[in-house]
Design an enzyme around this catalytic site. Structure first.
Site, mmCIF file in Angstrom:
data_model
loop_
_atom_site.group_PDB
_atom_site.id
_atom_site.type_symbol
_atom_site.label_atom_id
_atom_site.label_comp_id
_atom_site.label_asym_id
_atom_site.label_seq_id
_atom_site.Cartn_x
_atom_site.Cartn_y
_atom_site.Cartn_z
ATOM 1 N N CYS A 89 0.828 -1.210 0.000
ATOM 2 C CA CYS A 89 0.000 0.000 0.000
ATOM 3 C C CYS A 89 0.861 1.258 0.000
ATOM 4 O O CYS A 89 0.458 2.297 -0.529
ATOM 5 C CB CYS A 89 -0.911 0.020 1.224
ATOM 6 S SG CYS A 89 -2.009 -1.391 1.382
ATOM 7 N N ASP A 143 -2.541 -3.207 7.786
ATOM 8 C CA ASP A 143 -3.710 -3.886 8.343
ATOM 9 C C ASP A 143 -3.813 -5.316 7.821
ATOM 10 O O ASP A 143 -4.156 -6.238 8.564
ATOM 11 C CB ASP A 143 -4.983 -3.118 7.980
ATOM 12 C CG ASP A 143 -5.138 -1.832 8.773
ATOM 13 O OD1 ASP A 143 -4.120 -1.344 9.302
ATOM 14 O OD2 ASP A 143 -6.260 -1.316 8.859
ATOM 15 N N CYS A 183 -1.929 3.165 3.028
ATOM 16 C CA CYS A 183 -2.689 2.167 3.774
ATOM 17 C C CYS A 183 -3.771 2.825 4.624
ATOM 18 O O CYS A 183 -3.768 4.034 4.852
ATOM 19 C CB CYS A 183 -1.751 1.310 4.620
ATOM 20 S SG CYS A 183 -2.472 -0.288 5.099
ATOM 21 N N ASP A 184 -4.662 1.998 5.135
ATOM 22 C CA ASP A 184 -5.936 2.458 5.692
ATOM 23 C C ASP A 184 -5.834 3.630 6.657
ATOM 24 O O ASP A 184 -6.518 4.640 6.506
ATOM 25 C CB ASP A 184 -6.639 1.299 6.408
ATOM 26 C CG ASP A 184 -7.088 0.202 5.469
ATOM 27 O OD1 ASP A 184 -6.864 0.332 4.253
ATOM 28 O OD2 ASP A 184 -7.659 -0.789 5.952
ATOM 29 N N CYS A 188 -5.246 -1.816 -1.305
ATOM 30 C CA CYS A 188 -6.135 -2.940 -1.613
ATOM 31 C C CYS A 188 -7.281 -2.498 -2.521
ATOM 32 O O CYS A 188 -7.926 -1.478 -2.283
ATOM 33 C CB CYS A 188 -6.654 -3.554 -0.328
ATOM 34 S SG CYS A 188 -5.327 -4.179 0.744
ATOM 35 N N GLU A 206 -9.550 -5.258 13.747
ATOM 36 C CA GLU A 206 -10.485 -5.655 12.702
ATOM 37 C C GLU A 206 -10.624 -7.169 12.655
ATOM 38 O O GLU A 206 -9.695 -7.899 12.978
ATOM 39 C CB GLU A 206 -10.009 -5.143 11.340
ATOM 40 C CG GLU A 206 -10.038 -3.637 11.227
ATOM 41 C CD GLU A 206 -9.553 -3.126 9.884
ATOM 42 O OE1 GLU A 206 -9.691 -1.922 9.640
ATOM 43 O OE2 GLU A 206 -9.042 -3.933 9.077
ATOM 44 N N SER A 233 -12.721 -5.120 8.659
ATOM 45 C CA SER A 233 -11.987 -4.642 7.499
ATOM 46 C C SER A 233 -12.965 -4.102 6.471
ATOM 47 O O SER A 233 -14.120 -4.532 6.394
ATOM 48 C CB SER A 233 -11.187 -5.801 6.888
ATOM 49 O OG SER A 233 -10.807 -5.507 5.567
#
Length: 560
Positions: A50, A82, A123-124, A195, A447, A473
């Site tokens: 990511c 994650d 990333c997240d 993702c 998550e 997630s």
């Protein structure tokens, strides 16, 4: 008026000669001290794909800032993968990293008197963390998303990271060969980028574009494709113009613009995590926004996009179908978003969308017309009841019947729940309860993609309910309810559930109930004792001690 409004505090005057000496050591010239100092918060990392493609974007941002007349100052922000941490103790650090990133951005901008900041993330938690830091600092700012990943391929099928999580369930259930399992593992992620479905990173990037804090079309580009570099240079130029105009994040992020962002989250079928993160973003912006506002928007905004995890397509397909500008213009034409909100471009939403058609192109089916939506209402439902008086979040797309009443199967940690699924001890009709996994109890609100992926892989995604005070997630779908508040560690009703109790999840009536008498619940509550903290020092202990309820964003600076 000078445009180095803030940085002149450390670059001008006799007393700042030592500071200038330090700048000269890095190659600055005298003329540079009249230019704005603009931070580039660089999330590049080889921890995760990511973020492994972000350096070229940070470099492009520096080039763009300097070409537009600014001084670029790079500093680092951390990341947690994650996907890699999922199902392990490492997942407890994921939400913590959101706060660390926000602190990094706020601290560097504040400590160095920066005149503006450009955040590059992938990333997240890079997404909300960076936005929260920008809003706290409140200097002219723009978010540059690192881009989505392209799909992997196997046997003519598109793959992504969730394909692998679901393959684990299929393989352990005996429904997949070892060869197919290994090939999916090796081929699912072909290169750098976040993702690929409408999971958390792509949800948040899309929301930031709708919010007005990223450029149009920025949120759905692929990391490995060339246009993203030129787009980053343009973002840098736009930021320098915003510095000149003194256009700040809190001028852009308002109640109306947050409503626009949430409308786009609903229209694209975005992640449940967006609820938690936008509560935190609103708090950082000083905007009144509650969990009930998500339900208000959900009821009026349809799901327009056929995107994974519950649909067919990936973010790159959305980009090729017209991207977030097409989604927004479709909503604007229907009167479902506010066109008068100002954006980082200095123009309004309506002005940015002026050249976009009112309806999606007929030669694609990623974005549906407003008259033929995927679903008539949004997919992120807020459920309340005696199990979640402060609210809980359910993603209800992709389900034939989003309701279940069944016996509770109770687990106080994720690992034992996953083991029970793998051992085929969970049956259709069960309602799994995963608790002591909230902001305080986890700590860090991990998550639950591993258990939900395993359930789906075993064919139980629609016949087994799962509720948790943890998170899911963005890749999760199924009969799942997260963010249950109050959490178990705070004495919420979820802590009082016993094995075999009847539980009802009903997204039609927005109810989450423990079907036990109030007298019995009161008896159990009187006997309940808070568990000892799992951590007594370090970052997880700090998070557990200070995090607010999930219903207010699980933030660390809510002191009232």
């Amino acid at each position: 008026m000078s445009i180095n409004r803030r940085s002149k505090n450390i670059t001008e005057g006799v007393a700042r000669a030592p500071n200038r000496s330090m700048y000269y050591a890095m190659g600055y010239q005298e003329a540079d001290f009249k230019k704005p100092m603009i931070g580039v918060a660089n999330g590049h990392s080889t921890i995760t794909p990511c973020n492994s493609g972000l350096q070229k974007l940070a470099d492009a941002a520096v080039e763009g800032i300097e070409a537009a007349g600014g001084n670029a100052q790079i500093f680092g922000t951390p990341t947690i993968s994650d996907g890699m941490a999922m199902g392990t103790e490492g997942m407890k650090y994921s939400l913590v990293s959101r706060e660390v990133i926000a602190d990094c951005v706020e601290t560097c901008v504040g400590g160095q008197w920066m005149d503006g900041v450009l955040v590059v993330g992938g990333c997240d938690k890079n997404m909300p963390g960076g936005m929260m830091g920008m809003l706290r600092a409140n200097v002219p700012a723009i978010y540059v998303y690192g881009g989505t990943i392209l799909p992997g391929k196997y046997k003519g099928q598109d793959l992504n990271i969730v394909s692998v999580f679901e393959a684990v369930g299929q393989f352990t259930a005996g429904n997949m060969s070892e060869e197919d399992f290994c090939q999916i593992e090796r081929r699912a992620i072909p290169g750098s980028g976040s993702c690929g479905g409408m999971y958390t990173a792509n949800t948040m990037s899309s929301a930031f574009e709708a919010l007005g804090m990223s450029l149009p079309f920025a949120s759905t580009m692929a990391n490995v494709e060339d246009p993203i570099v030129a787009h980053t240079k343009e973002a840098a130029r736009v930021l320098v113009e915003a510095v000149k105009a003194d256009l700040k994040p809190r001028d852009i992020v308002t109640r109306k613009s947050i409503e626009n962002a949430v409308a786009v989250i609903m229209a694209t079928g975005g992640s449940t995590n967006a609820v938690l993160h936008f509560l935190a973003i609103a708090h950082a912006a000083g905007v009144e926004w509650t969990i009930d506002d998500f339900e208000r928007v959900r009821r009026k905004v349809p799901v327009l996009c056929d995107l994974k995890p519950s649909g067919r397509y990936l973010a790159i397909d959305l980009h090729r179908a017209g991207g977030i500008p097409q989604v927004m213009k479709t909503l604007l034409a229907a009167g479902l978003i506010h066109g008068d909100c100002i954006t980082i471009t200095g123009r309004t939403v309506a002005e940015n969308l002026a050249d976009i058609p009112d309806a999606p192109r007929a030669d694609q089916d990623v974005i549906r017309p407003i008259t033929k939506p995927m679903y008539e209402q949004g997919h992120l439902a807020i459920l309340k009841g005696n199990l979640s008086p402060e609210g809980a979040v359910a993603k209800i797309t992709g389900l034939k019947n989003p309701s279940i009443t069944g016996p509770a199967r109770v687990f106080d940690d994720e690992q034992s729940a996953l083991a029970a699924i793998m051992a085929k001890q969970i049956q259709a009709g069960d309602v799994m309860v995963l608790r002591y996994l909230g902001p305080m109890g986890g700590p860090g609100m991990p998550e639950m993609l591993a258990p939900t992926g395993a359930l789906i892989g075993q064919g139980l995604g629609e016949s087994v309910g799962l509720i948790t005070d943890g998170r899911f997630s963005g890749g999760t779908w199924g009969m799942v309810v997260g963010h249950v508040a109050p959490e178990a560690a705070a004495g919420g009703t979820i802590a009082l559930v016993q094995e075999g109790d009847s539980i009802t999840i009903d997204a039609h009536t927005l109810v989450l109930n423990l079907n036990v008498s109030e007298a019995e619940i009161a008896k159990r509550r009187a006997a309940w004792k808070a568990p000892a903290p799992r951590y007594t020092r370090g970052v997880l202990a700090k998070f557990a001690k200070n995090a607010s309820s999930a219903s207010s964003g699980a933030v660390l600076d809510r002191f009232e």
